[in-house]
Design a protein around this motif. Structure first.
Motif, PDB file in Angstrom:
ATOM      1  N   ARG A  67       0.835  -1.212   0.000  1.00 11.38           N
ATOM      2  CA  ARG A  67       0.000   0.000   0.000  1.00 11.38           C
ATOM      3  C   ARG A  67       0.865   1.255   0.000  1.00 11.38           C
ATOM      4  N   GLY A  68       1.954   1.222   0.757  1.00 12.22           N
ATOM      5  CA  GLY A  68       2.857   2.370   0.759  1.00 12.22           C
ATOM      6  C   GLY A  68       3.465   2.607  -0.601  1.00 12.22           C
ATOM      7  N   LEU A  69       3.822   1.525  -1.280  1.00 17.56           N
ATOM      8  CA  LEU A  69       4.377   1.650  -2.623  1.00 17.56           C
ATOM      9  C   LEU A  69       3.350   2.236  -3.575  1.00 17.56           C
ATOM     10  N   ALA A  70       2.097   1.817  -3.424  1.00 15.13           N
ATOM     11  CA  ALA A  70       1.033   2.352  -4.281  1.00 15.13           C
ATOM     12  C   ALA A  70       0.856   3.854  -4.052  1.00 15.13           C
ATOM     13  N   LEU A  71       0.916   4.273  -2.796  1.00 17.57           N
ATOM     14  CA  LEU A  71       0.802   5.704  -2.502  1.00 17.57           C
ATOM     15  C   LEU A  71       1.981   6.469  -3.097  1.00 17.57           C
ATOM     16  N   ALA A  72       3.181   5.905  -2.969  1.00 20.14           N
ATOM     17  CA  ALA A  72       4.360   6.583  -3.511  1.00 20.14           C
ATOM     18  C   ALA A  72       4.327   6.643  -5.033  1.00 20.14           C
ATOM     19  N   GLU A  73       3.754   5.607  -5.673  1.00 19.82           N
ATOM     20  CA  GLU A  73       3.649   5.590  -7.132  1.00 19.82           C
ATOM     21  C   GLU A  73       2.764   6.716  -7.636  1.00 19.82           C
TER      22      GLU A  73
END
Length: 458
Positions: A293-299
């Protein structure tokens, strides 16, 4: 030059305040990882404002590609340095990450307090597909200006295939491309020389090459920059360790992410697997699902993808705050980790830029960098494909068959909303010639409307 006269790079061709406003506007458009970010700078600085010629832009980009850390942020720092010296580099590089820092800090707090809300996810789900069109535009523009000979086209295709199909490490691709460029310069000198000299096709840049900022790469300057950079990098960690203890979560995070900042060759994707494994399995700062989820937010927030470390630090410190209030610990950890992640990038650029500028006329180096420039087209295309797979499809799987190592999307997991928004963005950019900001605004609104209407956007 009279005592009161400004140095050549401080002339009013591009006033510093004008440049600051431009860098701030660029920072609001830095979605989609390095491919999208380089595309925005190419479009704004080279194609529209013509503040810097294509040749100098590519020269700076080639150097930044060789450095550990987020290459797009380092490119912004380098170009800012060329325009207005050290203060220009600090402002350009700082503004490049500022919107992402603020956005991810707010989203991290929202996630901890409320979980992933539909409205927030839908808003960013509209931005991600738009980036695909921006990346495609960047690949086309850079390819047209740099790949004017069959040898260079072959290098770009080879770089793309090596990364996309065979999983060749990024540093290896860059090194081989540099050697190939050097070989072309030696045995086929017309190829690289023509490419670099003709890269500035079109109107001349507003600031000519001889007016751009430069500094003599002296030993005294190098030691001064190195000392100041190391102090700025290390003192916050020492202060945190003294106040919270050597074994505190904040100290652990400061030391761990200081280490990752100097080994992130090949961009964030190359190091995120290691960060995820350590953050989840070794330190227990967050769960595997939360890392995704953090990666998705950063993307889908502006700024480099490595900004995901801010989310990791926020959750880890919130859950193990020590003697601090959880919210205070989370915010401090988030800011500390961001600091130790990006300060090395400024240090590498400000240390190396004067040497790269002195070597700019070296034929052997120029030939090698020409090869890297051609490979960069393949690199950007590969990043665009990676981003497309994870944006347009919910699931994908790795395929390992002999020398082949690639990621294949699950066609049944296609996200219709993302596909439609990507097509809309392509029409707006390519057919209607809309600006990037205007296109991103429309796509963000479409994503928000789709999410609020109950359509699947995740």
């Amino acid at each position: 030059m009279t005592p009161d006269a400004a140095p050549p790079h401080e002339q009013t061709v591009v006033p510093f305040r004008t440049a600051v406003r431009a860098w701030f506007l660029i920072s609001l458009q830095t979605f989609g990882g390095p491919a999208g970010q380089i595309a925005v700078m190419q479009r704004t600085l080279v194609d529209e404002k013509r503040w810097i010629g294509q040749r100098r832009f590519l020269h700076a980009m080639n150097y930044c590609m060789l450095l550990p850390g987020p290459e797009a942020q380092q490119l912004a720092t380098y170009v800012g340095w060329l325009l207005h010296g050290t203060r220009g580099g600090l402002v350009a590089g700082g503004l490049f990450v500022l919107p992402g820092v603020v956005a991810l800090l707010v989203l991290s707090a929202i996630y901890v307090a409320f979980g992933a809300t539909t409205a927030v996810l839908a808003l960013f789900a509209g931005l991600a597909p738009a980036v695909l069109a921006i990346v495609a535009q960047a690949v086309i523009r850079v390819a047209k200006k740099t790949l004017d000979r069959p040898e260079l086209v072959a290098l770009a295709v080879a770089a793309f295939l090596a990364l996309a199909l065979f999983g060749v490490p990024f540093p290896v691709v860059v090194a081989v491309a540099g050697l190939a460029g050097w070989a072309l310069g030696r045995w086929r000198p017309a190829a690289p020389r023509k490419t670099t000299e003709d890269a500035d096709a079109g109107p001349p840049p507003v600031i000519s090459d001889d007016v751009l900022h430069t500094e003599a790469p002296t030993t005294r300057r190098t030691l001064r920059v190195l000392l100041v950079g190391l102090l700025v990098w290390g003192v916050p960690i020492a202060v945190v360790a003294a106040l919270t203890g050597a074994g505190s979560t904040l100290t652990e995070q400061g030391l761990f992410f200081s280490g990752t900042a100097v080994v992130t060759f090949g961009g964030a994707y190359a190091v995120l697997a290691y960060v995820a494994q350590q953050a989840v399995a070794t330190y227990g700062w967050l769960s595997p699902g939360e890392m995704v989820r953090g990666l998705a937010l950063a993307e889908t927030t502006p700024g480099p993808l490595i900004m995901v470390v801010q989310f990791v630090a926020f959750l880890g410190a919130y859950r193990a705050p020590g003697d601090l209030d959880p919210w205070v610990a989370a915010v401090l950890a988030s800011l500390l980790v961001t600091w130790v992640t990006f300060v090395p990038s400024f240090l590498f650029v400000l240390l190396g830029a004067p040497y790269m500028e002195r070597l700019r006329g070296n034929r052997s180096l120029s030939a090698a960098l020409t090869g890297i420039t051609a490979a960069v087209v393949g690199v950007i295309a590969n990043l665009g494909v990676y981003f497309a797979v994870h944006t347009l499809f919910a699931d994908s799987r790795g395929v390992d068959a002999g020398p082949l190592h690639l990621e294949v999307p699950d066609l049944t997991s296609l996200r219709p909303v993302a596909l439609v928004i990507a097509l809309v963005a392509a029409v707006l950019l390519f057919r209607l010639k809309w600006s990037v900001l205007r296109t991103l605004g429309v796509c963000a609104a479409l994503g928000l409307a789709a999410g609020l209407a109950g359509l699947p956007v995740g």
